[in-house]
Write a protein that holds these residues in place. Structure first.
Motif, short mmCIF file in Angstrom:
data_model
loop_
_atom_site.label_atom_id
_atom_site.label_comp_id
_atom_site.label_asym_id
_atom_site.label_seq_id
_atom_site.Cartn_x
_atom_site.Cartn_y
_atom_site.Cartn_z
N GLN A 188 -13.40 -24.27 15.49
CA GLN A 188 -12.25 -23.92 14.67
C GLN A 188 -11.79 -22.49 14.92
O GLN A 188 -10.61 -22.21 14.87
N ASN A 201 -6.55 -19.29 15.87
CA ASN A 201 -6.25 -20.42 15.01
C ASN A 201 -5.33 -19.92 13.90
O ASN A 201 -5.65 -18.98 13.18
N GLU A 203 -4.32 -21.49 11.16
CA GLU A 203 -4.43 -22.17 9.86
C GLU A 203 -4.70 -21.13 8.78
O GLU A 203 -5.76 -20.48 8.79
N ASP A 204 -3.78 -20.98 7.85
CA ASP A 204 -3.90 -19.89 6.89
C ASP A 204 -4.86 -20.18 5.73
O ASP A 204 -5.04 -19.34 4.85
N ASN A 206 -8.05 -21.48 6.50
CA ASN A 206 -9.31 -21.75 7.19
C ASN A 206 -10.12 -20.46 7.33
O ASN A 206 -9.73 -19.54 8.05
N ARG A 296 -8.00 -32.05 2.32
CA ARG A 296 -7.86 -31.09 3.41
C ARG A 296 -9.15 -30.28 3.59
O ARG A 296 -9.65 -30.11 4.70
#
Length: 437
Positions: A188, A201, A203-204, A206, A296
């Motif tokens: 990730q 990455n 993804e805000d 994560n 999620r």
């Protein structure tokens, strides 16, 4: 490296152990609200620090935490019936209220006995999607703690519990180890790190998404009222004159079992609560300023895989799978052969065995926060055994914050990004201020 005696002190949490006595001075999560969802629903058998309890919600919605075994003949109340304002033992029908009041004794018709006796019951508060209890000495019961995640609407928060079959400290230490994020969680964080490449990455939500490729962050640690916070400084770039610019990530570590892991739009409050010496309940509270999606985060954590996680029991099952469930062929393109942050963290903690022998390890600079955690826990135990307050006994954690990857300007102190962490006060400080005011 720890001595065998120190390792024993840190890992044993039963009623007659120094660590167990110290931890009992804190309010602890014993269940999620979702585990006792409705009045007169099924009772829940619960463990905490090597002791057994029953948790139930009575007819009026009040939560009760009692000793699991009926005070009459020692039968488990977790087998009982929750009805008409209490939990009733199947053996002889004795019924107890949430506060331990004896409501009925069908085989012993003595009102005097019922009013004179009481079942062992413990203080309970339901807040932030968790059921909290205090099982320490009554005269030393601290104020109920307040956390920031308790203040948001329910849709902005989700609570996940995973029971892992190993000692709490293995999981706790993993949670304060910033250098593993870009490696263990590289599927990730940075899937191309082995090739010497870096693709961020975006993804805000994560916490595994680091902003730079540096896997050997420099750590700086500062003690606080709740324990300590530390910054992981990763080199983001180097100027022509050789001056490095840093991306920083700050993690609060609140004793004796908690930490706050940052992501750009949410925070992860994680409590590693010892059930026994070799069982831990990991309570993860994820919250932010917008609605959060439980599916999620279950997927992100790898807990949507029924092979690894049984949501009904909250048991993490990796230790029951051949080879810990690792998919070796997938390692040709991925890193771990596992999927998801909690799946990876829990599996590696399990791989150490029920209680790891820390006398055989070889720590390095990247382990500074782990070594500091051990030192603080040992100091807290020793101080408590000597008659003092444990370290980190706090009533209001509200100002405490983590910080996700942020550029540190030249000459700027990293603490300036999390000023609230320095304003938190201990219960002892609060008592002193109340005495002198």
């Amino acid at each position: 490296m720890l001595t065998a005696e120190e390792n024993e002190t840190l890992t044993r949490v039963g009623p007659q152990t120094p660590m167990g006595r110290m931890m009992r001075r804190f309010w602890m999560p014993i269940a999620t609200s979702a585990q006792v969802p409705e009045p007169d629903g099924d009772p829940l058998r619960a463990r905490l620090f090597g002791e057994s309890f029953v948790v139930f919600r009575d007819s009026a919605g009040q939560i009760g935490v009692l000793d699991e075994l009926c005070m009459h003949r020692g039968v488990s109340l977790a087998l009982g019936r929750v009805e008409d304002g209490g939990v009733r033992c199947l053996y002889h029908g004795w019924k107890f209220g949430a506060d331990g009041t004896i409501l009925d004794t069908p085989n012993h018709c003595s009102e005097r006995f019922r009013t004179r006796m009481k079942a062992p019951a413990y203080p309970v508060v339901e807040a932030g999607g968790l059921v909290w209890t205090y099982i320490g000495p009554k005269k030393q019961q601290p104020p109920f703690p307040h956390f920031a995640f308790m203040d948001v609407p329910e849709e902005n928060r989700t609570v996940i519990r995973a029971n892992v079959a190993c000692n709490y400290l293995q999981l706790y230490e993993g949670g304060v180890d910033s250098s593993h994020v870009g490696i263990l969680h590289s599927n990730q964080a940075n899937p191309t790190w082995k090739a010497g490449e870096f693709t961020a990455n975006d993804e805000d939500d994560n916490p595994g998404a680091i902003s730079v490729a540096d896997n050997a962050p420099a750590l700086e640690i500062e003690d606080t009222a709740f324990g300590f916070h530390y910054v992981a400084k990763r080199v983001a770039s180097v100027s022509e004159d050789g001056t490095p610019a840093h991306s920083i990530r700050t993690t609060p570590v609140f004793l004796p079992v908690g930490r706050v892991i940052p992501a750009p739009t949410v925070e992860f409050y994680v409590f590693e609560v010892p059930l026994t010496d070799v069982e831990t309940a990991t309570f993860i509270v994820i919250y932010g300023d917008r609605p959060v999606s439980r599916p999620r985060f279950m997927e992100m954590l790898g807990l949507d895989d029924e092979r690894f996680f049984d949501e009904a029991s909250a048991d993490f099952l990796g230790h029951r799978l051949p080879g810990f469930g690792q998919d070796r062929p997938s390692m040709a393109t991925g890193w771990t052969g596992l999927r998801g942050i909690q799946q990876e963290d829990a599996t590696l903690a399990l791989s150490m065995g029920p209680i790891v022998d820390r006398t055989k390890e070889h720590v390095v600079a990247a382990d500074r926060a782990i070594m500091h955690l051990r030192a603080q826990l040992l100091e807290s135990v020793r101080g408590h055994e000597a008659g003092g307050h444990p370290l980190g006994l706090v009533a209001d954690y509200g100002p405490m914050r983590s910080l996700c990857d942020t550029d540190l300007e030249p000459g700027q102190a990293w603490q300036d990004h999390v000023p609230g962490n320095r304003t938190v006060t201990t219960v002892a400080d609060d008592e002193q201020m109340a005495t002198t005011s």
